[in-house]
Motif scaffolding. Structure first.
Motif, PDB file in Angstrom:
ATOM      1  N   ASP A   1       0.845  -1.189   0.000  1.00 61.04           N
ATOM      2  CA  ASP A   1       0.000   0.000   0.000  1.00 61.04           C
ATOM      3  C   ASP A   1       0.883   1.242   0.000  1.00 61.04           C
ATOM      4  OD1 ASP A   1      -2.409  -1.444   0.136  1.00 61.04           O
ATOM      5  OD2 ASP A   1      -2.197  -1.679   2.292  1.00 61.04           O
ATOM      6  N   ILE A   2       0.502   2.219  -0.808  1.00 65.19           N
ATOM      7  CA  ILE A   2       1.208   3.499  -0.868  1.00 65.19           C
ATOM      8  C   ILE A   2       0.192   4.607  -0.615  1.00 65.19           C
ATOM      9  CG2 ILE A   2       2.582   5.057  -2.303  1.00 65.19           C
ATOM     10  CD1 ILE A   2       3.339   2.537  -3.973  1.00 65.19           C
ATOM     11  N   ASN A   3       0.468   5.427   0.370  1.00 72.14           N
ATOM     12  CA  ASN A   3      -0.450   6.514   0.720  1.00 72.14           C
ATOM     13  C   ASN A   3       0.214   7.864   0.522  1.00 72.14           C
ATOM     14  OD1 ASN A   3      -2.866   5.088   1.781  1.00 72.14           O
ATOM     15  ND2 ASN A   3      -1.364   4.253   3.214  1.00 72.14           N
ATOM     16  N   LEU A   4      -0.532   8.790  -0.055  1.00 74.01           N
ATOM     17  CA  LEU A   4      -0.086  10.165  -0.216  1.00 74.01           C
ATOM     18  C   LEU A   4      -1.227  11.086   0.171  1.00 74.01           C
ATOM     19  CD1 LEU A   4       1.991  12.276  -1.281  1.00 74.01           C
ATOM     20  CD2 LEU A   4       0.924  12.012  -3.539  1.00 74.01           C
ATOM     21  N   SER A   5      -0.997  11.945   1.170  1.00 71.20           N
ATOM     22  CA  SER A   5      -1.993  12.908   1.618  1.00 71.20           C
ATOM     23  C   SER A   5      -1.456  14.307   1.408  1.00 71.20           C
ATOM     24  CB  SER A   5      -2.325  12.697   3.106  1.00 71.20           C
ATOM     25  OG  SER A   5      -2.883  11.414   3.323  1.00 71.20           O
ATOM     26  N   LEU A   6      -2.316  15.179   0.886  1.00 75.23           N
ATOM     27  CA  LEU A   6      -1.902  16.549   0.563  1.00 75.23           C
ATOM     28  C   LEU A   6      -2.782  17.549   1.307  1.00 75.23           C
ATOM     29  CD1 LEU A   6      -1.419  16.060  -3.285  1.00 75.23           C
ATOM     30  CD2 LEU A   6       0.320  15.949  -1.499  1.00 75.23           C
TER      31      LEU A   6
END
Length: 310
Positions: free
Chosen positions: A257-262
């Motif tokens: 899993d790869i998570n990116l939050s902006l």
């Protein structure tokens, strides 16, 4: 007339003799011999300017920088090591200690130390690039003379700690992703990849079965597959943002899993981010922020809805 001719010939011969003697006298020196540096044995580098050292340490195959042990940008390390590997003097420039002229004074010089554990392998100071742009002015330890070293390499070392840090915050292969979850302020969608009829082709669909625009998905994956930040925030900032609700959220699935939050910033054009692949909070460039925002909003239908209202 004959006498004048003989005088002219004599003057020419004297001038040629002077130039020949001057040239031979000028080159009548031996350059210091630099022992070839085995960069495979270098485990540390110290780059110091104005009394502020930046220290690099090799940890197994990777390099870290400063006592915080930040991951160092591999290309920066490779360029510095390559400079040491090819280090060669080509000429004596000056025997006078006119250091400021060559940016070898305390205000401008850069001190470089290559280490093997606690043992110093090589040390030199560099000044500015020579007018030829093919050489750099340098001095060796315990040698007052100023030399030309082959190569234009000052820019490889003349960086801040922030410049030396690895700015990569997300990395994956585009074709490894089989599921994408995107969200903006409560509006979310999931996209799933499926093999197409043609060999090697992939089709994307929303989880409700509707087909999705492959070009927009490709653009989004391209924007984040090798994402670099513009700068990092202070070390403990990521924990703070993990507790806040992001403006945009991307969750990618492959083998893991790869998570990116902006998150919003004071500037509308920049975004702050946190990633599951990086320990630190960071700020994206305006270009990267806009590209990611635009593709997410297209896939969520936000852009289309706003156009219909007009």
């Amino acid at each position: 007339m004959k006498e004048e001719y003989l005088i002219l010939v004599a003057l020419i011969m004297i001038l040629c003799a002077y130039l020949l003697f001057h040239k031979e006298n000028k080159n009548n020196y031996v350059l210091p011999e630099i022992t070839k540096i085995d960069i495979t044995k270098i485990t540390g580098l110290i780059i110091e300017k104005k009394g502020n050292p930046v220290e690099f340490i090799k940890k197994e195959k990777a390099w870290v920088v400063s006592d915080k042990k930040y991951p160092a940008e591999s290309s920066s390390i490779e360029k510095m090591l390559d400079t040491l590997k090819k280090f060669k003097l080509s000429a004596l420039v000056s025997e006078k200690e006119d250091l400021k002229r060559y940016d070898l004074d305390d205000e401008n010089l850069i001190l470089v130390k290559a280490m093997n554990g606690q043992k110093k392998v090589f040390e030199f100071t560099m000044g500015k690039t020579a007018p030829s742009f093919n050489h750099t002015f340098i001095r060796l330890t315990a040698d007052k003379n100023i030399y030309h070293a082959n190569g234009n390499f000052r820019s490889y070392f003349d960086k801040t700690l922030e410049d030396f840090r690895d700015k990569k915050v997300v990395e994956f292969k585009k074709n490894s992703i089989n599921q994408i979850f995107i969200e903006k302020q409560g509006l979310s969608k999931t996209l799933v990849s499926r093999k197409g009829k043609k060999a090697g082709s992939i089709n994307w669909r929303y989880d409700d079965g509707a087909s999705a625009d492959k070009e927009i998905i490709s653009n989004l994956l391209s924007a984040v597959s090798f994402l670099k930040c513009e700068k990092y925030l202070s070390d403990n900032t990521k924990t703070k943002f993990e507790k806040e609700k992001p403006l945009y959220k991307i969750h990618l699935k492959n083998k893991g899993d790869i998570n990116l939050s902006l998150f919003k910033t004071d500037s509308q054009d920049n975004l702050i981010g946190i990633s599951s692949m990086n320990e630190y909070a960071f700020e994206l460039s305006q270009f990267n922020a806009k590209e990611i925002q635009s593709n997410i909003e297209k896939l969520l239908g936000i852009v289309k809805k706003e156009e219909n209202k007009d």
